[in-house]
Design an enzyme around this catalytic site. Structure first.
Site, mmCIF file in Angstrom:
data_model
loop_
_atom_site.group_PDB
_atom_site.id
_atom_site.type_symbol
_atom_site.label_atom_id
_atom_site.label_comp_id
_atom_site.label_asym_id
_atom_site.label_seq_id
_atom_site.Cartn_x
_atom_site.Cartn_y
_atom_site.Cartn_z
ATOM 1 N N TYR A 137 -32.903 -6.944 11.962
ATOM 2 C CA TYR A 137 -34.315 -6.564 11.851
ATOM 3 C C TYR A 137 -34.433 -5.059 11.599
ATOM 4 O O TYR A 137 -35.171 -4.611 10.714
ATOM 5 C CB TYR A 137 -34.995 -6.954 13.163
ATOM 6 C CG TYR A 137 -36.450 -6.661 13.286
ATOM 7 C CD1 TYR A 137 -37.388 -7.452 12.627
ATOM 8 C CD2 TYR A 137 -36.912 -5.631 14.113
ATOM 9 C CE1 TYR A 137 -38.747 -7.202 12.775
ATOM 10 C CE2 TYR A 137 -38.264 -5.385 14.262
ATOM 11 C CZ TYR A 137 -39.177 -6.172 13.597
ATOM 12 O OH TYR A 137 -40.518 -5.927 13.746
ATOM 13 N N LYS A 141 -35.932 -2.929 8.368
ATOM 14 C CA LYS A 141 -37.019 -1.946 8.509
ATOM 15 C C LYS A 141 -36.584 -0.556 7.990
ATOM 16 O O LYS A 141 -37.386 0.149 7.384
ATOM 17 C CB LYS A 141 -37.454 -1.840 9.967
ATOM 18 C CG LYS A 141 -38.145 -3.091 10.488
ATOM 19 C CD LYS A 141 -39.479 -3.286 9.834
ATOM 20 C CE LYS A 141 -40.255 -4.453 10.383
ATOM 21 N NZ LYS A 141 -41.491 -4.704 9.629
ATOM 22 N N ASN A 166 -43.371 -0.585 21.242
ATOM 23 C CA ASN A 166 -43.695 -1.972 21.613
ATOM 24 C C ASN A 166 -45.213 -2.137 21.675
ATOM 25 O O ASN A 166 -45.886 -1.330 22.312
ATOM 26 C CB ASN A 166 -43.137 -2.295 23.004
ATOM 27 C CG ASN A 166 -41.656 -2.083 23.065
ATOM 28 O OD1 ASN A 166 -40.901 -2.755 22.385
ATOM 29 N ND2 ASN A 166 -41.231 -1.125 23.867
HETATM 30 N N1 LIG Z 1 -45.351 -6.952 17.951
HETATM 31 C C1 LIG Z 1 -44.800 -5.789 18.235
HETATM 32 O O1 LIG Z 1 -44.538 -5.433 19.387
HETATM 33 C C2 LIG Z 1 -44.464 -4.813 17.142
HETATM 34 C C3 LIG Z 1 -43.937 -3.588 17.506
HETATM 35 C C4 LIG Z 1 -43.635 -2.665 16.535
HETATM 36 C C5 LIG Z 1 -43.853 -2.991 15.219
HETATM 37 N N2 LIG Z 1 -44.374 -4.183 14.871
HETATM 38 C C6 LIG Z 1 -44.544 -4.444 13.433
HETATM 39 O O2 LIG Z 1 -45.860 -4.842 13.103
HETATM 40 C C7 LIG Z 1 -45.824 -5.770 12.028
HETATM 41 C C8 LIG Z 1 -46.615 -7.028 12.390
HETATM 42 O O3 LIG Z 1 -46.142 -7.577 13.608
HETATM 43 P P1 LIG Z 1 -47.002 -8.619 14.475
HETATM 44 O O4 LIG Z 1 -46.615 -8.403 15.881
HETATM 45 O O5 LIG Z 1 -48.414 -8.581 14.062
HETATM 46 O O6 LIG Z 1 -46.348 -10.007 14.024
HETATM 47 P P2 LIG Z 1 -47.011 -11.461 13.942
HETATM 48 O O7 LIG Z 1 -48.160 -11.579 14.880
HETATM 49 O O8 LIG Z 1 -45.887 -12.421 14.044
HETATM 50 O O9 LIG Z 1 -47.595 -11.490 12.462
HETATM 51 C C9 LIG Z 1 -46.748 -11.454 11.369
HETATM 52 C C10 LIG Z 1 -47.511 -11.851 10.146
HETATM 53 O O10 LIG Z 1 -46.608 -11.868 9.057
HETATM 54 C C11 LIG Z 1 -46.933 -12.956 8.236
HETATM 55 N N3 LIG Z 1 -45.732 -13.462 7.575
HETATM 56 C C12 LIG Z 1 -44.509 -13.700 8.121
HETATM 57 N N4 LIG Z 1 -43.679 -14.214 7.189
HETATM 58 C C13 LIG Z 1 -44.407 -14.296 6.031
HETATM 59 C C14 LIG Z 1 -44.132 -14.758 4.731
HETATM 60 N N5 LIG Z 1 -42.919 -15.238 4.401
HETATM 61 N N6 LIG Z 1 -45.120 -14.714 3.800
HETATM 62 C C15 LIG Z 1 -46.352 -14.247 4.123
HETATM 63 N N7 LIG Z 1 -46.677 -13.788 5.333
HETATM 64 C C16 LIG Z 1 -45.723 -13.812 6.281
HETATM 65 C C17 LIG Z 1 -47.522 -14.037 9.125
HETATM 66 O O11 LIG Z 1 -48.448 -14.768 8.373
HETATM 67 P P3 LIG Z 1 -49.070 -16.228 8.804
HETATM 68 O O12 LIG Z 1 -49.739 -15.989 10.131
HETATM 69 O O13 LIG Z 1 -50.048 -16.540 7.742
HETATM 70 O O14 LIG Z 1 -47.903 -17.156 8.876
HETATM 71 C C18 LIG Z 1 -48.164 -13.217 10.237
HETATM 72 O O15 LIG Z 1 -49.539 -13.060 10.009
HETATM 73 C C19 LIG Z 1 -44.351 -6.029 11.740
HETATM 74 O O16 LIG Z 1 -43.937 -5.257 10.655
HETATM 75 C C20 LIG Z 1 -43.642 -5.560 12.976
HETATM 76 O O17 LIG Z 1 -42.371 -5.075 12.678
HETATM 77 C C21 LIG Z 1 -44.694 -5.113 15.794
#
Ligand SMILES: NC(=O)c1ccc[n+]([C@@H]2O[C@H](COP(=O)([O-])OP(=O)(O)OC[C@H]3O[C@@H](n4cnc5c(N)ncnc54)[C@H](OP(=O)(O)O)[C@@H]3O)[C@@H](O)[C@H]2O)c1
Length: 315
Positions: A137, A141, A166
């Site tokens: 991962y 990134k 986080n």
């Molecule tokens: N959660 C954390 O703690 C955290 C921390 C630091 C950074 N981030 C970053 O923030 C970003 C979003 O994270 P999140 O927590 O919001 O994740 P999430 O709730 O799992 O959402 C991820 C989104 O990506 C979409 N997705 C995944 N695979 C896809 C594909 N093949 N084609 C189209 N869409 C796709 C999903 O769409 P569908 O819903 O339509 O399937 C979902 O809406 C990421 O880049 C992550 O690295 C997150």
């Protein structure tokens, strides 16, 4: 940035994407577009190009990714590496080729070396080995950060990478097989309260972590959208951390669980400490505003109101 600029939020149904969407709407932006992964699989290069040619977004925010906690990352390293590379490569390259001038790439604090000095500064990128439990991962990134840096350097476009610490908040993932530590704890404490049982938590409880409410991240994204940041990479966090044990006690108090906390040290702890240095973003004019206690209360309330709608995250 004009309020009617066409802004594509990739991953708009996710925790981060939906928070950004809400924030942009609240700020009066009227031309937001999004597609679910069913409507547009971002791993499919041709489909992404066709979408950009038809919709012609002016700005792209990449909040789409394969995201998961320690266990999911450890068990599915290929998906975390390959799908994230595919998604971001298709978005960055297509945006660049279709003349998108502004692109915000969201990464994560796991891009920094496992044993980098704390708090983590942006300049520590690629100065040491990564945490092995989420190496795939992190490598994906890092490639995204470098791709945006290269577009910026070579073509002078405003492609910027924001690295949140986080996150937690509304629309979090509460599926215990794939969730991050904070939402997992909310669910475990809640279920233990309902069943009048002790709570079993992973690891030793000694690692130190920083947590940012997702609405604060959305605020930072809007800040980056409305201002041309002078550099390519910025940490987004609170600049404060606490022990996982202290986090557990805070969540226990918020949820109202009265039983014992048992630590399962056969489960991995991950990096011993992960705190962001957020000076660069502060100097640019942005800082987080939600305190952890208040953020956990808001998130627990969202959890209680949405228990019938939790997403199940399958790999
Ligand atoms: N959660 C954390 O703690 C955290 C921390 C630091 C950074 N981030 C970053 O923030 C970003 C979003 O994270 P999140 O927590 O919001 O994740 P999430 O709730 O799992 O959402 C991820 C989104 O990506 C979409 N997705 C995944 N695979 C896809 C594909 N093949 N084609 C189209 N869409 C796709 C999903 O769409 P569908 O819903 O339509 O399937 C979902 O809406 C990421 O880049 C992550 O690295 C997150």
């Amino acid at each position: 940035m004009k309020k009617q600029s066409k802004i594509y939020i990739a991953g708009h149904r996710g925790m981060v994407g939906s928070a950004i969407w809400r924030k942009l709407e609240a700020e009066g932006y009227t031309n937001l577009i999004g597609r679910t992964s069913k409507e547009l699989d971002l791993r499919d290069q041709k489909a992404v190009l066709s979408f950009f040619e038809i919709e012609k977004p002016e700005v792209v925010i990449d909040a789409a990714a394969r995201v998961g906690g320690i266990l999911a990352n450890k068990d599915y390293p290929y998906q975390f590496l390959m799908e994230n590379l595919q998604i971001q490569n298709n978005l960055i390259d297509t945006a660049h080729k279709t003349e998108v001038e502004k692109f915000i790439f969201l990464g994560s604090s796991c891009i920094y070396p496992r044993l980098a000095p704390q708090p983590l500064k942006e300049e520590y990128l690629l100065t040491g080995s990564l945490e092995p439990t989420n190496e795939g991962y992190a490598i994906a990134k890092i490639a995204g950060v470098k791709a945006c840096e290269a577009v910026r350097k070579q073509f002078g476009k405003d492609y910027v990478s924001l690295m949140p610490t986080n996150l937690y908040g509304s629309h979090d993932n509460f599926d215990l097989n794939t969730s991050h530590v904070l939402p997992a704890m909310i669910r475990k404490f809640h279920e233990a309260k309902v069943n009048n049982e002790p709570v079993k938590l992973w690891g030793s409880g000694s690692p130190m972590r920083e947590f940012l409410h997702v609405d604060d991240l959305a605020d930072a994204v809007v800040f980056a959208l409305e201002n041309k940041l002078p550099e390519h990479l910025y940490n987004i966090g609170t600049g404060k951390d606490l022990r996982i044990k202290e986090l557990a006690e805070l969540i226990q108090k918020t949820v109202g669980h009265k039983g014992e906390i048992l630590w399962d040290s056969s489960k991995p702890d991950g990096t011993p400490r992960k705190l962001m240095n957020v000076d660069k973003m502060k100097n640019a004019g942005w800082k987080a505003s939600t305190n952890l206690e208040e953020g956990i209360q808001k998130t627990y309330q969202w959890f209680l109101n949405n228990q019938d709608k939790f997403k199940e995250v399958k790999l």
